[in-house]
Design an enzyme around this catalytic site. Structure first.
Site, short mmCIF file in Angstrom:
data_model
loop_
_atom_site.label_atom_id
_atom_site.label_comp_id
_atom_site.label_asym_id
_atom_site.label_seq_id
_atom_site.Cartn_x
_atom_site.Cartn_y
_atom_site.Cartn_z
N GLU A 51 -2.11 8.36 -2.51
CA GLU A 51 -1.56 7.15 -3.11
C GLU A 51 -1.40 6.00 -2.12
OE1 GLU A 51 0.91 8.90 -6.82
OE2 GLU A 51 1.99 9.07 -4.95
C1 ACM Z 1 0.51 13.31 -5.69
O1 ACM Z 1 0.90 13.69 -6.80
N1 ACM Z 1 0.56 12.04 -5.36
C2 ACM Z 1 -0.04 14.25 -4.75
#
Ligand code: ACM
Length: 686
Positions: free
Chosen positions: A314
């Site tokens: 992310e």
């Molecule tokens: C995640 O769920 N960002 C690994």
């Protein structure tokens, strides 16, 4: 001719025999072993229970036997005073590595006869797995506690079977970790992936960089002694501990004490909100890698596992884009995108870890050109990502579909297979690089009080997917066993069942059967819906009805089964009819009983319309039963109106869903010409 006749005769007999197996209560084992042969008869378990070790032995096995005897005592309530005769003989041929390793032999064989049982295994790790199977089989019969006479031959399908636990969003003290390790061992999981740092907290003591925990944890961190204790505790149970320090993303808590690691000037504060945030480590500064080199060097002394998780998920590149020095660095290196800059960062990290003797594991996003294939890819974004990784020569594990914080049903998770869908086309070598999977317990909406009930019992179904043969897929059998296994897991110390009445008592200021009846037919919404429902932060109490109620209503599932049977043939199912009528009657009067409490307890006020609706559902159900029994078709107008009512009542409120709607919907659907569309939508694999 004769063989055709035999086939003709044999098939119905076979069908009958299989039917008997399907309908008799299956052995309450989870994960289901590779091979079970029932022998008839049983081995009685009493206070004289004793264990003898033949063959190889060591401290690990002896401690496991001590725990076994303590568990037999706990499960039976009988004081155990080893008698003169060995009831269980354990025969291991060799030591397991002191610290567990990926792909070690975990197989075992268990033979139970009327006089004694024998557990044999190539190594002590197999014995640990077999001990749990033996414990799971102990049940009361007409005469005593006993284990059925049988032979079990068993081994895992995948070598990496884990739980990823986030202790950053909400702090999880040592006892939470210990009891969950015991429960993990009970269902033969072998990896604790410990998510130790994130924007909201840095949870490990560093002696080299003490401001990490001093300023980044609100005082909630594991000392190094506690880390060593947990690693040893897990290893004793055949469980590896893989630490995760999420870099360069999810790293705000590092920057509170060390803002010089970040890509924008501080000061930084521990993040109190949930979401994806901008602070990122600065890949253009050599001091960042010097810091991480020293920090990893300190951590590898604490975590003996060969694998070291660097997160990497992310990434939001705002800070990189806005930092002139970083942009100049990227231009100099001819990086065209932030992804290439991220790849550079990961290559540097991979080299650092290799220097420290570790193999890197990261989330999908770390799979970039230039990353060595010694890396393990953890796929959270889809099965295709996993298949792509192994096609490129990486090893991978699946987490997509195993997110416990979404509060999906056990059957939803159960149907996700690391080698299913996209991975089905993988060839031999490629398939072998799919190492297994990990369930993920992210803790934005989970506290140390509620975490067990968000992990268990659903994790047991995932554990079965990862351990048992690929063709172990019968959802009915899974649920039958899951109910028994959920109760059995309480003996390991997890509080997924005991915390439920306690939390309801807190809401009600005392015990309330009417509140229990309502709560039993409610299901909490998962992370996405809660995020959308209101502005949560780490300081918001998670002590409401939504936090108390359990992810999958056992009582509604039981009722759905009864209703499915009775609509298929109402005349034949008087037991189900009376059971269902009794439940609907209780629902129909429940709102009257609960109203005084709801109006006088602040935390229950939001349950008012749910409670009123449950009684309406009870009344719709009772009226439907009358139609069903009389054989009279209800008026179309009435049917339409009730369906509209159910549609309305199905809308979540107070972040919970009124699961009681489902069986009544099935009843109403049985009156239409169209076949009942059982509301299986919760189970659909999205
Ligand atoms: C995640 O769920 N960002 C690994």
């Amino acid at each position: 001719v004769s063989s055709a006749i035999i086939r003709f005769v044999a098939n119905p007999l076979l069908a009958l025999a299989l039917g008997a197996i399907v309908h008799a209560a299956p052995l309450p084992l989870m994960p289901l072993p590779s091979k079970v042969t029932l022998q008839g008869g049983k081995l009685a378990i009493d206070g004289g229970f004793s264990v003898r070790i033949t063959g190889y032995t060591d401290a690990k096995l002896q401690l496991a036997v001590e725990r076994l005897i303590a568990r037999v005592g706990r499960q039976t309530g009988i004081p155990i005073n080893a008698g003169p005769r060995a009831i269980l003989t354990i025969d291991c041929r060799a030591a397991a590595p002191e610290y567990p390793e990926l792909s070690e032999d975990e197989s075992y064989q268990l033979d139970v006869a009327a006089e004694s049982a024998r557990l044999s295994a190539p190594t002590t790790t197999g014995a640990l797995r077999g001990i749990e199977t033996f414990l799971e089989l102990i049940a009361p019969d007409a005469d005593s506690f006993s284990v059925p006479a049988l032979r079990i031959e068993d081994h895992p399908r995948f070598p990496w079977r884990g739980l990823s636990l986030d202790v950053a969003r909400h702090w999880m003290p040592v006892p939470v970790i210990e009891r969950n390790l015991d429960a993990m061992a009970a269902v033969k999981l072998n990896v604790l992936h410990w998510h130790l740092s994130d924007d909201q907290g840095f949870r490990v003591e560093s002696k080299l960089f003490p401001k990490l925990q001093q300023l980044g944890s609100d005082g909630n961190f594991y000392t190094q002694a506690e880390i060593r204790h947990i690693v040893a505790y897990a290893a004793a149970r055949g469980i590896r501990v893989v630490p995760e320090f999420d870099v360069p993303t999810h790293a705000t808590s590092w920057f509170v004490g060390y803002p010089e690691l970040a890509s924008a000037p501080g000061p930084y504060a521990i993040e109190r909100k949930w979401g994806i945030f901008e602070p990122l480590m600065d890949p253009s500064r050599e001091q960042v890698f010097t810091f991480l080199d020293a920090f990893f060097g300190e951590m590898v002394a604490l975590f003996p596992d060969r694998y070291f998780h660097i997160g990497g998920d992310e990434l939001v590149d705002t800070q990189w884009k806005q930092n002139a020095a970083i942009q100049a660095f990227a231009a100099e290196k001819a990086f065209r995108t932030s992804t290439e800059l991220h790849a550079y960062f990961n290559q540097r990290i991979q080299a650092l870890l290799q220097k420290h003797g570790k193999q890197m594991i990261g989330w999908d996003e770390v799979l970039q050109p230039g990353i060595g294939t010694s890396a393990v890819i953890q796929s959270w974004r889809g099965q295709k990502a996993l298949a792509d990784a192994v096609r490129q020569g990486y090893r991978g594990i699946l987490s997509f579909g195993y997110y416990l914080d979404h509060l999906q049903t056990a059957s939803f998770h159960y149907q996700i297979d690391p080698l299913g869908n996209e991975a089905a086309s993988l060839e031999g070598d490629q398939a072998a690089r799919v190492l297994g999977g990990e369930a993920c317990m992210w803790t934005e909406y989970v506290t140390e009080e509620t975490v067990d009930s968000r992990i268990w019992p659903r994790l047991a179904a995932i554990a079965e997917r990862l351990w048992s043969p690929a063709d172990t897929r019968d959802i009915g059998s899974m649920y039958q066993r899951l109910a028994a296994v959920s109760r059995w897991l309480s003996w390991t110390g997890v509080q997924h069942r005991s915390n439920y009445p306690e939390m309801l008592q807190r809401l009600a200021g005392g015990s309330s059967p009417a509140l229990l009846r309502l709560a039993d037919v409610l299901e909490p919404q998962g992370i996405d819906e809660r995020q959308a429902a209101r502005q949560y932060t780490s300081r918001v109490a998670l002590n409401r009805l939504v936090d108390a109620v359990r992810p999958e209503s056992e009582s509604v599932r039981g009722l759905e089964q009864d209703v499915a049977r009775l609509v298929s043939n109402p005349g034949d199912h008087s037991r189900e009819v009376s059971q269902v009528r009794l439940t609907f009657t209780e629902w129909s009067v429940n709102a009257d009983r609960l109203r005084p409490l709801i109006s006088s307890k602040f935390l229950l006020r939001e349950a008012s319309s749910l409670s009123e609706d449950l009684s309406k559902i009870g009344n719709i159900g009772l009226r439907s039963l009358q139609y069903l029994e009389s054989g009279e078709r209800p008026p179309t107008d009435w049917l339409l109106q009730q369906k509209r009512e159910l549609d309305r009542m199905e809308q979540p409120r107070a972040e919970v869903v009124l699961a009681a709607v489902r069986p009544v919907r099935t009843l109403l659907a049985s009156f239409s010409n169209q076949p009942a569309r059982a509301r299986a939508s919760r189970d659909r694999v999205k």
